[in-house]
Each structure stands twice: as C-alpha cells, then as structure tokens.
Write a protein that holds these residues in place. Structure first.
Motif, mmCIF file in Angstrom:
data_model
loop_
_atom_site.group_PDB
_atom_site.id
_atom_site.type_symbol
_atom_site.label_atom_id
_atom_site.label_comp_id
_atom_site.label_asym_id
_atom_site.label_seq_id
_atom_site.Cartn_x
_atom_site.Cartn_y
_atom_site.Cartn_z
ATOM 1 N N SER A 158 -2.364 -107.821 -54.036
ATOM 2 C CA SER A 158 -2.571 -107.899 -52.589
ATOM 3 C C SER A 158 -3.958 -107.389 -52.232
ATOM 4 O O SER A 158 -4.582 -106.634 -52.985
ATOM 5 N N SER B 259 3.669 -106.576 -54.306
ATOM 6 C CA SER B 259 2.559 -107.068 -55.126
ATOM 7 C C SER B 259 2.302 -106.192 -56.343
ATOM 8 O O SER B 259 1.686 -106.638 -57.310
ATOM 9 N N VAL C 246 -2.003 -114.199 -54.272
ATOM 10 C CA VAL C 246 -2.729 -113.126 -53.590
ATOM 11 C C VAL C 246 -2.124 -112.975 -52.194
ATOM 12 O O VAL C 246 -2.201 -113.886 -51.366
ATOM 13 N N CYS D 141 -10.134 -113.164 -56.037
ATOM 14 C CA CYS D 141 -8.889 -112.627 -56.594
ATOM 15 C C CYS D 141 -7.975 -113.734 -57.113
ATOM 16 O O CYS D 141 -7.227 -113.538 -58.081
#
Length: 277
Positions: free
Chosen positions: A201, A185, A123, A245
């Motif tokens: 992201s 990302s 992440v 996430c």
C-alpha cells in the motif's frame, strides 16, 4: 496479449494521473462509480494516445468487481491493479466510508488473488490517517473477519467508531478503514507470494485533488501548513510512485506501506516529542 493495468477509481485525480503514466506501456482498464467521469477520463487519455477500457463499477459490490476482472481479462494479461477507489469523511457516513474503503479493498484484493498470474502486483491506496491513530484505538483483532464474515466485521468496526461523537464518526471510520487497508496489504503478503504475487500500500498525505480538497477545512489544510514540505502534494507525484510500485522494477517490494505525505507525520511526531520535554 497486452499487459493490462487495472485502475480502480480511475476517473479520480490520482487514478487518472496514474493511468497517464502506466498507459505508456500497458493497456489500461479504468473503473469508477461515475460514468460521466469515466467518459471524460477516457477522452482525456485518448487525446494523449492512450486507449482505455472503461467499466462502471462499485467496488463494494462483489459481483460487480468479479465482472470488472472479467473485462480486464478480455483486454489482456493482468500485470497490475492500482486500487485508488475510496471515499473521504466528507463524502458519507461512517458505514459508507467503512464499507467502501475496507470491504471495497477486500473485494478487489481477493479477485486479484484468485485471477492474477505470477509477477502481477496489487497496490492499494491507504492514507496518512492510518499513521495518526494510536495503536490502542485500532481494533486489529477484528480485521481478519473482513475476509470471512463481512457483516461481523462491519458491525465491530462501526462499534469501534463510537468512541467519537456522531458528527465525527465518519472521520474515525476513515482512519480505521485506511488502517485496515494498510493491515491487509501487509498481512496478506505471504499468502500472495505463494502465488508469485506482490501486494503493498501507499499512504498519501493531503493531495490536491477534488476529493483531497473536500477535507481542507476538516484539518487537512492545517496539517499541510505544518508539514516538512508545507504544500499540498500533486496527483502526478502520487501517480509516479504508484506506477513504480506496480512495475517490474519494484519486484522486491511487497508487504509494506509507503508513506508519502510531505513529512506531515514526521513533523507531528517531532513536535509531540519536543512538547513532552
């Protein structure tokens, strides 16, 4: 072996707040460029019953990032990397901002890709600034060079910053570098998925941290006042999102950017629409 979450920028506001969340059920490895802050972060976590391994590391140094991942492997099985390390426009010139935010992300991301096992997640922290620049000002065609020819990438990106006067170039470099983080990302998601890895992201708005407050007089304060939620976000609000996430609960989430800005971009977009009528 223990499941490990590696947090870059782990002594900063968002990094440390995130460590307090993921440290409930993961071994934590923190890296930062400031050893004294790493020591303070480890002590604070220890007070909460969270044992953290700390590594002094500059993410712009590819070899140092490799050693960081070596240390994480000793701590256990890598489950996630939460890459919060970065700098704001007030912290240096355009070259420093671009190298830290863009190439630092590549260094961390490519080590993660090479070493992480199936099911792990990366992440990255982008920024609402990546949502502000008009698309025609973002040299997306240059972005892939960051993975193959970093020197050319840096030269081209710094040339792109020359649209602004010298005193404003670190701000443009910040927006462009975070646009790169957002692109990376998304663009690498299929490649990462080939190894069973996730990448995405999160784009914070104005967050009430030491680094965030550096930009209070450079426009961030005004944007906060005009947001749908007219206040600064907290590090804890970001931490909960980053931790989710990175977790197994978000196993279907990859190749995207999540904007968490208190409605700043939504408000700016609507005001622009109304003004054009």
């Amino acid at each position: 072996m223990s499941a490990v979450s590696l947090i870059t920028g782990g002594a900063g506001g968002m990094g440390l707040a995130t460590a307090k969340v993921v440290g409930r059920d993961h071994s934590v490895v923190l890296c930062d460029v400031r050893q004294e802050r790493l020591d303070a972060a480890a002590a604070e976590l220890a007070g909460l019953g969270i044992s953290a391994t700390t590594v002094h590391c500059d993410v712009t140094d590819r070899d140092a990032v490799g050693r960081l991942f070596d240390g994480a492997a000793v701590a256990g099985t890598l489950a996630s990397v939460i890459h919060t390390a970065g700098v704001s426009p007030s912290m240096g010139d355009a070259e420093y901002v671009m190298r830290t935010n863009a190439l630092g992300t590549v260094n961390v991301g490519e080590q993660f890709f090479a070493r992480a096992g199936e099911g792990a997640a990366l992440v990255n922290v982008a920024s609402m600034a990546a949502h502000i620049l008009p698309a025609e000002l973002i040299p997306t065609a240059v972005f892939p060079a960051a993975l193959q020819d970093p020197d050319t990438f840096m030269a081209e990106m710094l040339t792109a910053c020359e649209i602004a006067p010298e005193e404003a170039r670190s701000g443009i470099a910040y927006a462009l570098s975070k646009s790169f983080v957002r692109w990376y990302s998304v663009a690498q998601a299929e490649r990462f998925n080939g190894k069973g890895l996730r990448i995405l992201s999160v784009s914070p708005g104005s967050i009430d941290t030491e680094m965030g407050r550096l930009e209070e007089q450079a426009g961030a304060g005004a944007m906060v006042a005009d947001a749908a939620v007219p206040r600064w976000g907290t590090a804890e609000e970001m931490a909960d999102l980053l931790a989710f996430c990175a977790s197994r609960k978000a196993g279907y989430l990859t190749g995207t950017d999540i904007l968490n800005d208190g409605g700043v971009i939504a408000s700016m977009t609507e005001r622009t629409r109304l003004a054009s009528q």
